[in-house]
Design an enzyme around this catalytic site. Structure first.
Site, short mmCIF file in Angstrom:
data_model
loop_
_atom_site.label_atom_id
_atom_site.label_comp_id
_atom_site.label_asym_id
_atom_site.label_seq_id
_atom_site.Cartn_x
_atom_site.Cartn_y
_atom_site.Cartn_z
N GLY A 1 2.55 -3.04 -2.08
CA GLY A 1 3.19 -4.27 -1.68
C GLY A 1 4.19 -4.02 -0.56
N CYS A 2 4.48 -5.05 0.22
CA CYS A 2 5.36 -4.88 1.39
C CYS A 2 6.78 -4.53 0.98
CB CYS A 2 5.33 -6.13 2.25
SG CYS A 2 5.65 -7.67 1.37
N TYR A 3 7.38 -5.31 0.06
CA TYR A 3 8.73 -5.01 -0.39
C TYR A 3 8.78 -3.64 -1.07
CZ TYR A 3 10.01 -9.98 0.22
OH TYR A 3 10.28 -11.22 0.71
#
Length: 303
Positions: free
Chosen positions: A117-119
């Site tokens: 995931g990006c975060y």
């Protein structure tokens, strides 16, 4: 040429992957006819013909496609899943090549890889080296703050911002149960659940992840320099993840857009014994599509 099928190529991540692969000299992209997208037999036949499948689908649809591919046995292609479905599954390899020594080799050998995931990419990059070095305890009460461009919110959010009907800035995930937390805990080696407060701003793409720390509460009471040294040492050989000196008093979110690069910084105040860790990345780049291309290149032996 290696052949790749992107299942869900019409979504934001899928389009980003397809655009990048359109310029790739050693990868060809196969597509399924629009009328066959929900036809298991047609999908199965296409998966039989390609080297790798990228899943850009909702979680349950990703799981169903993985089950379908398993019917091919030894003829099944490699699978790279961009959904949340398999990121902490024990029989899947986590697709963050910079996670630790040997992770890139694990991705090369894997049949099934989960794209991060990006975060989570920003948070894990900041925390894992400090936990490994003993500078942050696994049970330390952490708070993670982040802001992303609105492209990370999917079609409805993009439409709202593009039409001018969305707010300039908003916090979300205030139920404190964001879907990226399980992978942050697993791969940063945390035993206590962090408080994670994401937000979205009125800019298309780009991301900042920040983690404040009281230095006197950390094991050994390290100084700001020690935190920076741990990050600089871990990523000294990196091309995609780098430690950058925190020289500017402000930091914006968009300068790494359209790249597969992430910059890590440590800001601090020696007198007050406080620090803040900051990761900058493109939520659609190192946070999604560009990271997926990096992973598929490893999986296909192209890097």
């Amino acid at each position: 040429m290696a052949s790749v099928f992107i299942d869900g190529e019409a979504g934001t991540t899928g389009l980003g992957i397809r655009d990048r692969l359109a310029r790739h000299p050693r990868v060809s992209v196969r597509s399924i006819a629009s009328e066959d997208r929900k036809n298991p037999a047609a999908k199965l036949e296409l998966m039989r013909e390609v080297d790798l499948v990228v899943l850009c689908l909702p979680d349950e649809a990703s799981k169903e496609t993985v089950r379908l591919a398993a019917e091919l046995g030894g003829d099944a292609p490699k699978i790279l899943d961009a959904s949340t479905a398999h990121r902490v599954a024990p029989d899947w390899t986590y697709g963050f090549a910079e996670l630790a020594e040997g992770q890139d080799e694990a991705i090369r050998r894997a049949k099934h890889v989960a794209n991060p995931g990006c975060y989570a990419t920003g948070a894990i990059a900041l925390l894992r080296p400090l936990v490994d070095a003993g500078l942050v305890a696994p049970d330390f009460p952490l708070t993670i703050n982040a802001v992303s461009g609105y492209s990370g919110g999917g079609k409805s959010m993009i439409e709202a911002y593009d039409s001018g009907t969305a707010p300039s800035f908003e916090l979300y995930g205030l139920g404190l149960d964001h879907k990226h937390l399980p992978e942050v805990m697993a791969y940063a080696r945390l035993t206590r659940r962090p408080i994670f407060v994401p937000s979205v701003g009125n800019f298309h793409q780009g991301m900042l992840v920040s983690i404040p720390l009281h230095l006197d509460e950390l094991p050994g009471r390290p100084d700001v320099a020690a935190l920076g040294e741990a990050l600089a040492t871990r990523y000294a050989q990196g091309d995609h993840v780098v430690f950058a000196e925190a020289t500017e008093p402000r930091i914006e979110a968009e300068s790494l857009n359209d790249t597969n690069r992430m910059e890590l910084r440590v800001y601090g105040n020696t007198a007050h014994r406080q620090a803040v860790l900051v990761a900058k990345l493109d939520n659609l780049g190192k946070g999604a599509s560009a990271a997926a291309v990096q992973n598929l290149e490893l999986m296909l032996g192209l890097a």
